[in-house]
Design a protein around this motif. Structure first.
Motif, PDB file in Angstrom:
ATOM      1  N   ALA A  37       0.831  -1.208   0.000  1.00  0.00           N
ATOM      2  CA  ALA A  37       0.000   0.000   0.000  1.00  0.00           C
ATOM      3  C   ALA A  37       0.864   1.256   0.000  1.00  0.00           C
ATOM      4  O   ALA A  37       0.546   2.263   0.628  1.00  0.00           O
ATOM      5  CB  ALA A  37      -0.962  -0.007   1.177  1.00  0.00           C
ATOM      6  N   GLY A  38       2.013   1.165  -0.697  1.00  0.00           N
ATOM      7  CA  GLY A  38       2.885   2.323  -0.839  1.00  0.00           C
ATOM      8  C   GLY A  38       3.897   2.520   0.261  1.00  0.00           C
ATOM      9  O   GLY A  38       4.725   3.436   0.200  1.00  0.00           O
ATOM     10  N   ILE A  39       3.882   1.679   1.278  1.00  0.00           N
ATOM     11  CA  ILE A  39       4.786   1.836   2.420  1.00  0.00           C
ATOM     12  C   ILE A  39       5.756   0.659   2.463  1.00  0.00           C
ATOM     13  O   ILE A  39       5.356  -0.495   2.331  1.00  0.00           O
ATOM     14  CB  ILE A  39       4.013   1.872   3.758  1.00  0.00           C
ATOM     15  CG1 ILE A  39       2.938   2.951   3.740  1.00  0.00           C
ATOM     16  CG2 ILE A  39       4.957   2.034   4.947  1.00  0.00           C
ATOM     17  CD1 ILE A  39       3.483   4.358   3.639  1.00  0.00           C
ATOM     18  N   GLY A  40       7.048   0.951   2.645  1.00  0.00           N
ATOM     19  CA  GLY A  40       8.043  -0.113   2.738  1.00  0.00           C
ATOM     20  C   GLY A  40       9.191   0.289   3.649  1.00  0.00           C
ATOM     21  O   GLY A  40       9.374   1.462   3.976  1.00  0.00           O
ATOM     22  N   LYS A  41       9.946  -0.715   4.083  1.00  0.00           N
ATOM     23  CA  LYS A  41      11.109  -0.437   4.934  1.00  0.00           C
ATOM     24  C   LYS A  41      12.031  -1.646   4.908  1.00  0.00           C
ATOM     25  O   LYS A  41      11.620  -2.764   4.590  1.00  0.00           O
ATOM     26  CB  LYS A  41      10.680  -0.123   6.364  1.00  0.00           C
ATOM     27  CG  LYS A  41       9.927  -1.258   7.042  1.00  0.00           C
ATOM     28  CD  LYS A  41       9.439  -0.837   8.418  1.00  0.00           C
ATOM     29  CE  LYS A  41       8.628  -1.967   9.046  1.00  0.00           C
ATOM     30  NZ  LYS A  41       8.103  -1.581  10.366  1.00  0.00           N
ATOM     31  N   ASP A  42      13.294  -1.403   5.221  1.00  0.00           N
ATOM     32  CA  ASP A  42      14.261  -2.475   5.418  1.00  0.00           C
ATOM     33  C   ASP A  42      15.429  -1.926   6.231  1.00  0.00           C
ATOM     34  O   ASP A  42      15.450  -0.748   6.589  1.00  0.00           O
ATOM     35  CB  ASP A  42      14.724  -3.088   4.083  1.00  0.00           C
ATOM     36  CG  ASP A  42      15.581  -2.159   3.228  1.00  0.00           C
ATOM     37  OD1 ASP A  42      15.894  -1.030   3.670  1.00  0.00           O
ATOM     38  OD2 ASP A  42      15.935  -2.540   2.107  1.00  0.00           O
ATOM     39  N   PHE A  43      16.379  -2.805   6.535  1.00  0.00           N
ATOM     40  CA  PHE A  43      17.593  -2.374   7.225  1.00  0.00           C
ATOM     41  C   PHE A  43      18.722  -2.266   6.212  1.00  0.00           C
ATOM     42  O   PHE A  43      18.732  -2.966   5.188  1.00  0.00           O
ATOM     43  CB  PHE A  43      17.983  -3.370   8.332  1.00  0.00           C
ATOM     44  CG  PHE A  43      17.031  -3.354   9.504  1.00  0.00           C
ATOM     45  CD1 PHE A  43      16.969  -2.251  10.350  1.00  0.00           C
ATOM     46  CD2 PHE A  43      16.211  -4.436   9.765  1.00  0.00           C
ATOM     47  CE1 PHE A  43      16.100  -2.232  11.431  1.00  0.00           C
ATOM     48  CE2 PHE A  43      15.339  -4.427  10.842  1.00  0.00           C
ATOM     49  CZ  PHE A  43      15.283  -3.325  11.680  1.00  0.00           C
ATOM     50  N   ASN A  44      19.676  -1.426   6.531  1.00  0.00           N
ATOM     51  CA  ASN A  44      20.851  -1.276   5.691  1.00  0.00           C
ATOM     52  C   ASN A  44      21.607  -2.600   5.630  1.00  0.00           C
ATOM     53  O   ASN A  44      21.531  -3.426   6.550  1.00  0.00           O
ATOM     54  CB  ASN A  44      21.748  -0.169   6.276  1.00  0.00           C
ATOM     55  CG  ASN A  44      22.811   0.262   5.283  1.00  0.00           C
ATOM     56  OD1 ASN A  44      22.483   0.692   4.183  1.00  0.00           O
ATOM     57  ND2 ASN A  44      24.067   0.152   5.676  1.00  0.00           N
ATOM     58  N   THR A  45      22.309  -2.818   4.519  1.00  0.00           N
ATOM     59  CA  THR A  45      23.066  -4.075   4.380  1.00  0.00           C
ATOM     60  C   THR A  45      24.152  -4.202   5.462  1.00  0.00           C
ATOM     61  O   THR A  45      24.439  -5.295   5.922  1.00  0.00           O
ATOM     62  CB  THR A  45      23.714  -4.148   2.985  1.00  0.00           C
ATOM     63  OG1 THR A  45      24.432  -2.939   2.730  1.00  0.00           O
ATOM     64  CG2 THR A  45      22.674  -4.349   1.899  1.00  0.00           C
ATOM     65  N   VAL A  46      24.737  -3.109   5.826  1.00  0.00           N
ATOM     66  CA  VAL A  46      25.604  -3.094   7.016  1.00  0.00           C
ATOM     67  C   VAL A  46      24.703  -2.624   8.146  1.00  0.00           C
ATOM     68  O   VAL A  46      24.287  -1.464   8.191  1.00  0.00           O
ATOM     69  CB  VAL A  46      26.813  -2.147   6.840  1.00  0.00           C
ATOM     70  CG1 VAL A  46      27.646  -2.099   8.118  1.00  0.00           C
ATOM     71  CG2 VAL A  46      27.654  -2.569   5.646  1.00  0.00           C
ATOM     72  N   ALA A  47      24.379  -3.516   9.054  1.00  0.00           N
ATOM     73  CA  ALA A  47      23.316  -3.252  10.023  1.00  0.00           C
ATOM     74  C   ALA A  47      23.686  -2.245  11.099  1.00  0.00           C
ATOM     75  O   ALA A  47      22.818  -1.618  11.688  1.00  0.00           O
ATOM     76  CB  ALA A  47      22.886  -4.566  10.673  1.00  0.00           C
ATOM     77  N   THR A  48      24.980  -2.072  11.353  1.00  0.00           N
ATOM     78  CA  THR A  48      25.396  -1.186  12.457  1.00  0.00           C
ATOM     79  C   THR A  48      26.304  -0.098  11.919  1.00  0.00           C
ATOM     80  O   THR A  48      27.188  -0.358  11.096  1.00  0.00           O
ATOM     81  CB  THR A  48      26.157  -1.996  13.524  1.00  0.00           C
ATOM     82  OG1 THR A  48      25.315  -3.063  13.981  1.00  0.00           O
ATOM     83  CG2 THR A  48      26.556  -1.126  14.704  1.00  0.00           C
ATOM     84  N   THR A  49      26.076   1.077  12.360  1.00  0.00           N
ATOM     85  CA  THR A  49      26.958   2.183  11.969  1.00  0.00           C
ATOM     86  C   THR A  49      27.788   2.623  13.173  1.00  0.00           C
ATOM     87  O   THR A  49      27.312   2.596  14.312  1.00  0.00           O
ATOM     88  CB  THR A  49      26.174   3.384  11.405  1.00  0.00           C
ATOM     89  OG1 THR A  49      27.097   4.404  11.038  1.00  0.00           O
ATOM     90  CG2 THR A  49      25.179   3.945  12.396  1.00  0.00           C
ATOM     91  N   THR A  50      29.001   3.018  12.913  1.00  0.00           N
ATOM     92  CA  THR A  50      29.884   3.563  13.956  1.00  0.00           C
ATOM     93  C   THR A  50      29.836   5.072  13.950  1.00  0.00           C
ATOM     94  O   THR A  50      30.599   5.743  14.637  1.00  0.00           O
ATOM     95  CB  THR A  50      31.331   3.101  13.697  1.00  0.00           C
ATOM     96  OG1 THR A  50      31.738   3.583  12.413  1.00  0.00           O
ATOM     97  CG2 THR A  50      31.449   1.604  13.787  1.00  0.00           C
TER      98      THR A  50
END
Length: 195
Positions: A72-85
C-alpha cells in the motif's frame, strides 16, 4: 321410313365417332430440365479493430523489478551493514529496480482483432510506437521503449467470421518518472497489410 333409317344411321355414326374420340389414349405430359450454373463475386475486405486507449497500471511489484518491496505504498528495510559507527555510509542503491534497472514491460493480452478474406495469402500486423514520450505530474516523464507482438501472424487469412486476435508487450522506461500519477501522451500504431 327412309328418313327414319337415315336418322338411325346418322345417330349410330355419331355414337361411334363420339365413343372413339372419348376412348382414344391421352397424350403423355412432356418434361425437361437443365442445370444452370450460379456464381457470385465477393469483394476483398480488410477490417481492423483496436482499443482507443490502453490504460496500464504500474504495480508496486513492477517498480521493484519483480517482488514488491512496499505494501500500500509503504516499505522499509535495514541497511546491508546493520550497524553504523557514525561514519558508515548507508547503502544508496534503490530498491526500485524496475525504475533504475532500465525498463518495465506490461502485457496487453488482446490489442487488436483483424478480419480479412485476402485471396492472395495471409495478413501482416506491424506494431510501432509513434509518440514515445509520456508526460506526468510536474513535468515528470516516462517513455515507450518498444512494443512487440505476442503472437505470430496467421499463415492463412482468418476470414470474415472469426477474427485473428493478437496482443502486445509494451516496454516503458520510467527512469525519469519522478512523480506518482497519470502519464499520458504516448501513441502506438497498429498496422495491418493484406499482401
Amino acid at each position: 321410313m327412309k328418313n327414319n333409317i337415315l336418322a338411325i344411321i346418322v345417330a349410330a355414326g355419331t355414337a361411334v365417332v363420339g365413343s372413339s374420340l372419348l376412348s382414344a389414349p391421352a397424350h403423355a405430359q412432356l418434361t425437361t430440365n437443365q442445370n444452370v450454373s450460379v456464381q457470385i463475386s465477393v469483394p476483398e475486405v480488410l477490417f481492423l479493430r483496436t482499443f482507443q486507449t490502453v490504460d496500464l497500471a504500474i504495480t508496486e511489484a513492477d517498480l521493484a523489478g519483480g517482488t514488491a518491496v512496499t505494501t500500500a505504498g509503504i516499505g522499509k528495510d535495514f541497511n546491508t551493514v546493520a550497524t553504523t559507527t557514525g561514519t558508515t555510509l548507508i547503502d544508496q542503491a534503490s530498491p526500485f529496480a524496475g525504475l533504475t534497472g532500465g525498463s518495465i514491460t506490461k502485457n496487453v493480452s488482446e490489442l487488436y482483432a483483424v478480419w480479412s478474406n485476402n485471396p492472395s495469402g495471409s495478413i501482416a500486423v506491424t506494431l510501432s510506437p509513434t509518440t514515445t514520450a509520456l508526460t506526468g505530474p510536474n513535468s515528470a516523464t516516462a517513455s515507450i521503449v518498444s512494443i512487440a507482438k505476442t503472437v505470430a501472424d496467421p499463415a492463412t487469412p482468418p476470414g470474415l467470421d472469426t477474427p485473428f486476435v493478437g496482443g502486445a508487450d509494451i516496454t516503458f522506461d520510467l527512469g525519469t518518472a519522478t512523480q506518482a500519477g497519470a502519464y499520458t501522451g504516448g501513441v502506438v500504431n497498429v498496422s495491418v497489410t493484406a499482401p
